[in-house]
Design an enzyme around this catalytic site. Sequence first.
Site, short mmCIF file in Angstrom:
data_model
loop_
_atom_site.label_atom_id
_atom_site.label_comp_id
_atom_site.label_asym_id
_atom_site.label_seq_id
_atom_site.Cartn_x
_atom_site.Cartn_y
_atom_site.Cartn_z
N LYS A 25 0.88 -1.24 -0.15
CA LYS A 25 0.06 0.04 -0.15
C LYS A 25 0.85 1.37 0.11
O LYS A 25 0.68 2.17 -0.66
CB LYS A 25 -0.93 -0.08 1.21
CG LYS A 25 -1.85 1.22 1.47
CD LYS A 25 -2.74 1.01 2.51
CE LYS A 25 -2.29 0.90 3.77
NZ LYS A 25 -1.96 2.33 4.43
N SER A 26 1.88 0.99 0.89
CA SER A 26 2.73 2.46 0.88
C SER A 26 3.53 2.62 -0.47
O SER A 26 3.37 3.94 -0.76
CB SER A 26 3.88 2.10 1.98
OG SER A 26 3.11 1.94 3.46
N SER A 170 5.64 11.28 8.82
CA SER A 170 6.19 11.37 7.84
C SER A 170 5.39 11.47 6.42
O SER A 170 5.92 11.78 5.31
CB SER A 170 7.24 10.06 7.53
OG SER A 170 6.29 8.88 7.23
N GLN A 171 4.20 11.10 6.57
CA GLN A 171 3.41 11.13 5.39
C GLN A 171 3.35 12.73 5.16
O GLN A 171 3.12 13.06 3.67
CB GLN A 171 1.93 10.75 5.57
CG GLN A 171 2.20 9.18 5.66
CD GLN A 171 0.68 8.62 5.96
OE1 GLN A 171 -0.24 9.28 5.93
NE2 GLN A 171 0.64 7.27 5.99
N SER A 197 9.86 7.78 11.53
CA SER A 197 9.29 6.88 10.31
C SER A 197 10.36 7.16 9.08
O SER A 197 9.83 7.28 7.73
CB SER A 197 8.08 6.92 9.68
OG SER A 197 7.13 6.59 10.77
N ASP A 313 4.02 1.06 12.08
CA ASP A 313 3.05 0.02 11.97
C ASP A 313 3.15 -1.25 12.05
O ASP A 313 2.30 -1.95 12.16
CB ASP A 313 2.96 0.10 10.24
CG ASP A 313 2.20 1.45 9.66
OD1 ASP A 313 1.51 2.23 10.53
OD2 ASP A 313 2.22 1.76 8.34
N LYS A 413 -8.67 -2.58 4.01
CA LYS A 413 -7.93 -1.31 3.92
C LYS A 413 -6.56 -1.54 3.35
O LYS A 413 -5.84 -0.79 2.75
CB LYS A 413 -7.83 -0.74 5.29
CG LYS A 413 -7.10 0.72 4.98
CD LYS A 413 -7.18 1.49 6.55
CE LYS A 413 -6.50 2.75 6.80
NZ LYS A 413 -6.97 3.85 5.91
#
Length: 432
Positions: A25-26, A170-171, A197, A313, A413
């Site tokens: 997903k990342s 970090s996003q 992260s 995570d 998800k």
Amino acid sequence: MAKHNIILTKQGKTVHGTVQLTGSKSECNRALIIEALSDGKVIVENISDAADAVTLARILRESQLYGAESDQGVYENPHLATHTPHLINIGPAGTAMRFLTAYYAIGNQEVILTGSERMKQRPIGILVDALRGLGAHISYEENEGYPPIKLKGSFEQQTRKISIKGNISSQYITALLLIAAKLPLGLEIHIEGDLTSRPYVEMTLAMLRQAGIQHSWADNVIAIEKQDYAETSLHVEPDWSAASYWYAIAALSDEAELFLPGLTSYSLQGDSVITELMANFGITSQFKDGGVFLTKEPKPIFRKIFDLKECPDLAQTIIVVCAALDHEASFTGLETLKIKETDRILALQTELAKIGVKLIEKGQVYKLDCSEKQIPQRMFVNTYDDHRMAMAFAPLATLIPELEIEDADVVEKSYPAFWTDLVKVGFEVKKA
């Protein structure tokens, strides 16, 4: 939509089989934004079937943001410029909210980004402030600092230098890095304090490099100049975060032999550190035949402190395994867990209490107390609309005869096939 609970059981404490994981997903979410900004030069391969990635791909496809550059050099599509804000609901997809906030901030559309009720409780003010500083026009529709937000699509860059805290998410930094090469003045990010992260930021920069975008990183400053993308394809590797649950299952089994195809020892994903973390619990990772083989060997556990700052995570997975094995370890680097899909610290404390285990907070250190641990015949696991709560606690079915999981569909998800894959290796899944 009504929640669908399941009862998970496992006969015996051995596990064998092959599990083909979905794409990361990342990686996929980053690749999709890069593709959309590349003017058709970048193609994404092995798109993840995780709901978050599917949502992001759909929004980008529907928006058709593959237009030309304006005289300001920013990304735009004149066919989609309207006077009525376009409402975009990303549901619970937190990554999509952050990445699309930056993405639409430099476009020419007027949009409103909203999401689930939990998404409206997840802060976005730090990213919005940074984008406003660059020249974006963004306002809050309900509560200051939180979605929904309106982006007015009239970007004119005011500066190339911004500062942003590194210990929140970090996003936020990744969202800015993804748009940097499209900015007329480029971008220079000054990271304040420690960077949480860090491997996720490194992943972003590595994927940008694959797409022809160069950067410099000296001390706490990351700089990207305005530049064009190269023609290339970005192949999304299987998801190491998803792999972590299989490592947990192996760790709680007496005997385990699992093969996860497609995973490599040179992954861009920070969560590949699960190989090192789970070595503490007797899990050997052998890379061969195009994947990784997991085997379980009896081994005493000596490691007492786990610093999870660079892989938050994995926190739920590691903490639950330690609790199940009566290993009273301490954990650091959990600062971001309280602003995830749920307050993951509180969720862990609540669910672990059901087996008599305490997760005690002392400043920024969390310690397990297993002195009153008990294994019940049956346990109900609340998931709090959090996919990782469901999957982190699922391995307890190797110890607890009947494990009921709330809202099983929440795993869509990031790992929609999770329950099906469990059945393939000997678990029984039935409706509650």
